[in-house]
Design an enzyme around this catalytic site. Sequence first.
Site, PDB file in Angstrom:
ATOM      1  N   CYS A 113       0.970  -1.436   0.135  1.00  0.00           N
ATOM      2  CA  CYS A 113      -0.264  -0.124  -0.384  1.00  0.00           C
ATOM      3  C   CYS A 113       1.030   1.455  -0.187  1.00  0.00           C
ATOM      4  O   CYS A 113       0.379   2.680  -0.642  1.00  0.00           O
ATOM      5  CB  CYS A 113      -0.936  -0.152   1.170  1.00  0.00           C
ATOM      6  SG  CYS A 113      -0.227  -0.050   3.010  1.00  0.00           S
ATOM      7  N   HIS A 426      -1.423   0.870   7.661  1.00  0.00           N
ATOM      8  CA  HIS A 426      -1.930   0.971   6.306  1.00  0.00           C
ATOM      9  C   HIS A 426      -2.175   1.989   5.766  1.00  0.00           C
ATOM     10  O   HIS A 426      -2.419   3.235   6.606  1.00  0.00           O
ATOM     11  CB  HIS A 426      -3.624  -0.110   6.199  1.00  0.00           C
ATOM     12  CG  HIS A 426      -3.843   0.572   4.998  1.00  0.00           C
ATOM     13  ND1 HIS A 426      -3.882  -0.315   3.667  1.00  0.00           N
ATOM     14  CD2 HIS A 426      -5.397   0.591   4.008  1.00  0.00           C
ATOM     15  CE1 HIS A 426      -4.114  -0.176   2.951  1.00  0.00           C
ATOM     16  NE2 HIS A 426      -5.220   0.568   3.124  1.00  0.00           N
TER      17      HIS A 426
END
Length: 500
Positions: A113, A426
């Site tokens: 990510c 994340h």
Amino acid sequence: MPVFTVNVKWGKEIYKAVELSTDEPPEVFKAQLFTLTNVAPERQKVMLKGVVIKDDWGKAKLKNGVTILMMGSAAELPKEPAEKTVFLEDLSESQLVSAMDLSTGLQNLGNTCYMNSTVQLLKTVPELGDALKQFNGQALSNIETDVSGSITASLRDLYSQMEEKKYAEVPPLFLLHLLRKQCPQFAEKNNEGHFMQQDANECIMEVMRILQQNLKSTGKRKDFIDQFFGVDYSVTMKCKDEEAIEEAETKFPESSLQVNCFISQEVKYMMTGIKSKLCEEITKHSPSLGRDAKYQRESKISRLPSYLCIQMVRFFFKEKGNINAKILKDVKFPMTFDMYELCTPELQNKLSPMREKFLAEEERKNEEKAAIKLKGGDALANLKQEKKDVEYERYDFENDPGSSNSGYYELQGIVTHQGRSSSSGHYVAWIKKKGDDWLKCDDDTVSPVKGEDILKLSGGGDWHIAYVLLYGPRRLEIHQPAKTDSTTAETPISMETDTN
């Protein structure tokens, strides 16, 4: 994740074993109740032991088996439409992306990510897309001597694939392969043999350095990245020790591709965090004293780029646990940003003419709004009418393409981090589409959001927190006076600008 199994009482009806997660806002739970009762969320009043649950769970004492009271009447069921409705879930991937005018998502290939958010953020710079299209290199997997050229070509090809919008998501496999080959730190694995999470800002800077080697400048700067992202400083150093009276003040230039916002207990706003390190006291060796002494170091910006990349310095090394821990503090950032006060007097003088044009345009629009209101019209509606063939003033100096000639910026993209450490959590990219419309690019999932959702990314908890912000040039539309004749008054002209 705090998940409870509760009972819901609605009139004479009791719904048992309804799941409720406090990680989600009450709106999600109300939407769940809507599916059970047909009572629209805005018509619901949800209570627990006399406490009305509104925007958050607040002081609600939740536990398994507790009974929640819901009040509200179900709306009349709508009649079936004459024409069959086409639902989004019935569309193909490419039809969905086209129908909602969304960006193409990027598949997460295992803790990637950080790279996906980097790709989405840099894609908001149209000049970068144009420069990549002009790059003639090839993306080769077995090349050893010019990996950076292959990475540049791979990014070009990936952007081209994303712009086609044939698929809702694409796998950036080749770019990832080449990036790990060029930057071994991105190929680091954990004890289980899985690729580890990496720092998104480090990825952004590595990609920029790679592009520096391959994309040429169209002006007098060293390369394309330096041309559009390069910040120049004039640094002054003065010894504060009383014994160093004769030591002369020194001045020297510095440059960077990024501005840092340092976060301390006192910092509540992004500008404060930036200014804190532009003027600071440091300790260094004094040549006149032959020992360490305290110096006052002051930096002023002598050149502003078209695109301003700002890093919120949120991570610091924590010996306990041997991790890069995160500062969760709430630091507000603006949608529009003015760098004027951080510039040298010489640059401020150069910025003044364009800034005066912006001021004159604001005054003109205010007068236009007042005139429309006097005629009984809707000023806001008139000013927001779409215009075709809009032209803009230059946002850079003619002798320095890729600079900023006003110091005014508008936020166009953010990379956020959710988690407590740079080696975990994340990353998500948030991209401005137009006006108050934004896109949340969460790997392969791209969804529309509003400006109010962006302002909630300032920190203070475990939600997504702004880590890297990208500001683009604020554009000034060239005003064309409306034509008049003897029978009609001047027609108002919309001056709404579009930063994309």
